[in-house]
Enzyme design. Structure first.
Site, PDB file in Angstrom:
ATOM      1  N   ASP A  65      34.811  40.778  35.449  1.00  0.00           N
ATOM      2  CA  ASP A  65      35.176  40.650  36.859  1.00  0.00           C
ATOM      3  C   ASP A  65      33.999  41.302  37.558  1.00  0.00           C
ATOM      4  O   ASP A  65      33.837  42.531  37.486  1.00  0.00           O
ATOM      5  CB  ASP A  65      36.481  41.403  37.142  1.00  0.00           C
ATOM      6  CG  ASP A  65      36.876  41.266  38.602  1.00  0.00           C
ATOM      7  OD1 ASP A  65      36.022  41.526  39.469  1.00  0.00           O
ATOM      8  OD2 ASP A  65      38.033  40.895  38.879  1.00  0.00           O
ATOM      9  N   HIS A  66      33.154  40.514  38.178  1.00  0.00           N
ATOM     10  CA  HIS A  66      31.860  41.099  38.579  1.00  0.00           C
ATOM     11  C   HIS A  66      32.023  42.217  39.623  1.00  0.00           C
ATOM     12  O   HIS A  66      31.124  43.023  39.813  1.00  0.00           O
ATOM     13  CB  HIS A  66      30.859  40.027  39.021  1.00  0.00           C
ATOM     14  CG  HIS A  66      31.041  39.523  40.414  1.00  0.00           C
ATOM     15  ND1 HIS A  66      31.960  38.570  40.750  1.00  0.00           N
ATOM     16  CD2 HIS A  66      30.410  39.845  41.567  1.00  0.00           C
ATOM     17  CE1 HIS A  66      31.881  38.322  42.050  1.00  0.00           C
ATOM     18  NE2 HIS A  66      30.943  39.082  42.568  1.00  0.00           N
ATOM     19  N   GLU A 103      33.780  37.372  53.727  1.00  0.00           N
ATOM     20  CA  GLU A 103      32.603  36.569  53.370  1.00  0.00           C
ATOM     21  C   GLU A 103      32.218  35.695  54.544  1.00  0.00           C
ATOM     22  O   GLU A 103      33.084  35.219  55.274  1.00  0.00           O
ATOM     23  CB  GLU A 103      32.910  35.671  52.182  1.00  0.00           C
ATOM     24  CG  GLU A 103      33.115  36.410  50.896  1.00  0.00           C
ATOM     25  CD  GLU A 103      33.120  35.420  49.736  1.00  0.00           C
ATOM     26  OE1 GLU A 103      32.029  35.104  49.254  1.00  0.00           O
ATOM     27  OE2 GLU A 103      34.207  34.956  49.371  1.00  0.00           O
ATOM     28  N   HIS A 152      39.498  40.143  41.862  1.00  0.00           N
ATOM     29  CA  HIS A 152      38.631  41.171  42.466  1.00  0.00           C
ATOM     30  C   HIS A 152      39.421  42.183  43.316  1.00  0.00           C
ATOM     31  O   HIS A 152      39.207  43.384  43.226  1.00  0.00           O
ATOM     32  CB  HIS A 152      37.570  40.538  43.370  1.00  0.00           C
ATOM     33  CG  HIS A 152      36.729  39.499  42.694  1.00  0.00           C
ATOM     34  ND1 HIS A 152      36.343  39.590  41.380  1.00  0.00           N
ATOM     35  CD2 HIS A 152      36.189  38.342  43.157  1.00  0.00           C
ATOM     36  CE1 HIS A 152      35.594  38.533  41.072  1.00  0.00           C
ATOM     37  NE2 HIS A 152      35.496  37.763  42.128  1.00  0.00           N
ATOM     38  N   LYS A 182      29.687  39.739  56.368  1.00  0.00           N
ATOM     39  CA  LYS A 182      29.847  39.906  54.928  1.00  0.00           C
ATOM     40  C   LYS A 182      30.038  41.394  54.673  1.00  0.00           C
ATOM     41  O   LYS A 182      29.122  42.191  54.903  1.00  0.00           O
ATOM     42  CB  LYS A 182      28.590  39.386  54.206  1.00  0.00           C
ATOM     43  CG  LYS A 182      28.479  39.770  52.741  1.00  0.00           C
ATOM     44  CD  LYS A 182      29.246  38.849  51.842  1.00  0.00           C
ATOM     45  CE  LYS A 182      29.166  39.282  50.384  1.00  0.00           C
ATOM     46  NZ  LYS A 182      30.249  38.753  49.567  1.00  0.00           N
TER      47      LYS A 182
END
Ligand code: BG6
Length: 487
Positions: A179-180, A218, A242, A347
């Site tokens: 999960d980055h 985002e 996330h 962002k």
């Protein structure tokens, strides 16, 4: 570090080019790769080793954090790369792959430790894992690990099915689910900040914290991913993984010198304590949104249903805000507000902790006092700030907010994929998604998926370039709060 063969499925794909090769290269330059390693790139296309290496080199020049100009370093790095054509469902190809890997290991006198990185669509995970198992690729005399990236299933049942199938070939300890967000440096620091600072430890509970806000805004829209995104929406794409991971990493209470087992166990405890939503309650706890046309940074952008390949009648969610409660000793009564959306005004990924009013009221006009805030800026900039109250020297008896800001220097901080690949090579699963928490996350989210499916939750349209639908503000306003930093 132990010798490793890095077996990369999807070696000609976008993720490999943008993230995986640069991460390997940066680790190599920083001398964090094993002394002996080889990379076997796999793809459907025929490609010579030379052409493959040239592709890798190009991607490094474009995407690497570290300069990729030193010809000697580059040559040494690329000499570890081989390419092999492979059709993921052809058993014969796995046998050939096994021969190639064994030859390499023999040539380099390497212990057969193999890391299988599946940089391919999730529909191929099970086939590849089964073929690794059947071909004997996974039964060599060293360790084996499987690295996969979300989505881990489409709902609770499909996630369970996927896991059951992967478990036939790899044990839980051998599966590294990326999960980055867990690789982001600030997320990795949350654990340490809490453990090593008595100031934070002392305040980390419901006696002092009024509410917590976790935001991932985002600017981008659906981009070229209509086929994927229109079937998942914000709830599956960002929230189930996330966002819930951020919640877990913030709220776990860890012992000193905690191990990856402690982290896994404590995350499970948090998810177990999350008050479940009933399908009927989704409407009052969750805001579902979709962007309409608007302006972002001075430029007009199309609405979601006018994006290429999105059906005009799509009800897909591009925004979600939700209120969650953790029913445990530390957090009972503290609302957690989580939101994420595409085509927002800016962002920013951040966590804001809003503290309660002091028990002892100070002298002076309390009206212009603002709550103490502790803010973790996760991306794009990394930092921590604290909002306190101080006396306003210009207006006697009044307060003014004071901000203490710390910003990490941005240049040359390792990227999420570098951290994660390094950990996977070491077998450290602290910052990976473990099955328990993945399953519990799907379980928590499932009533939302059902309620959306049955249209029990209205879809609120919001103008691109804003902070989402007004209903998201109302979610906090009903508790007497508002989202911080929406300006
Ligand atoms: C991915 C999602 O997992 O995360 C994307 O699939 C999203 O839709 C991305 O854009 C956001 O990641 P980051 O690191 O830019 O916040």
């Amino acid at each position: 570090m132990e010798a490793t063969t890095f077996v990369l499925f999807g070696a000609t794909g976008d993720l490999a080019k943008r993230k995986i090769y640069p991460a390997l290269y940066n680790l190599f330059v920083d001398q964090k790769m094993p002394q002996s390693f080889s990379v076997i790139g796999l793809g459907r296309r025929e490609l010579s080793d030379e052409a493959f290496r040239a592709n890798v080199e190009r991607s490094l020049r474009e995407f690497s954090r570290r300069e990729a100009h030193d010809p000697v370093v580059m040559k040494n790095f690329l000499s570890a790369f081989r390419y092999n054509v492979l059709d993921v469902s052809r058993k014969e190809d796995y046998r050939k792959l096994r021969q190639l890997i064994e030859q390499q290991e023999e040539k380099l006198r390497m212990v057969p430790n193999r890391l299988f990185y599946l940089s391919v669509g999730p529909e191929f995970f099970e086939t590849i894992a089964a073929n690794i198992h059947e071909s004997g690729l996974g039964s060599a005399n060293g360790w084996k690990r499987l690295v996969i990236e979300k989505p881990f299933g489409h709902d609770l049942q499909s996630a369970r099915d996927l896991n059951a199938n992967l478990s036939k070939a790899f044990t839980e300890d051998e599966i590294f689910r990326i999960d980055h967000y867990l690789g982001k440096p600030m997320v990795q620091k949350l654990e340490v900040l809490q453990q090593s600072n008595p100031v934070l430890q002392a305040l980390w509970d419901n006696r002092h914290i009024a509410n917590v806000q976790i935001t991932a805004n985002e600017i981008v829209g659906v981009e070229e991913r209509a086929g994927y995104y229109d079937h998942v929406g914000a709830v599956r794409d960002m929230f189930q993984n996330h966002m819930l991971q951020l919640l877990m990493m913030l709220t776990i209470q860890l012992p000193n010198n905690s191990t990856s087992e402690d982290v896994r166990f404590k995350k499970k405890l948090v998810m177990d304590s999350l008050e479940p939503l009933q399908k009927e309650d989704v409407r009052s706890h969750v805001v579902r949104g979709q962007y309409e046309a608007g302006m972002i940074q001075g430029k007009p952008v199309a609405g979601y249903t006018s994006e290429p390949n999105i059906p005009a009648a799509s009800q897909n969610d591009t925004f979600i805000a939700a209120k969650l409660q953790i029913d445990d000793y530390f957090w009972r009564g503290v609302p957690f507000y989580i939101r994420t959306g595409k085509r927002m005004k800016d962002k920013s990924t951040r966590i804001v902790i809003e503290f309660k009013e002091p028990i002892m009221q100070s002298k002076g006009t309390d009206d212009n006092k603002t709550p103490n805030l502790l803010v973790f800026e996760i991306s794009p900039n990394e930092g921590i700030s604290l909002q306190l109250n101080t006396r306003d020297p210009l207006h006697k008896g009044e307060f003014k907010p004071m901000h203490i800001d710390f910003h990490e220097r941005e240049d040359n901080v390792p990227e999420a994929y570098e951290n994660l690949i390094f950990d996977a090579l070491h077998g450290d699963s602290t910052f990976f998604a473990h099955w328990d928490e993945v399953e519990l996350s799907w379980q928590w989210v499932q009533p939302i998926l059902d309620a959306y499916e049955e249209n029990l939750v209205p879809l609120h349209l919001y103008e691109a370039g804003t902070y989402g639908p007004a209903e998201s503000d109302a979610l906090l306003a009903q508790d007497g709060y508002h989202w911080w930093f929406d300006d």
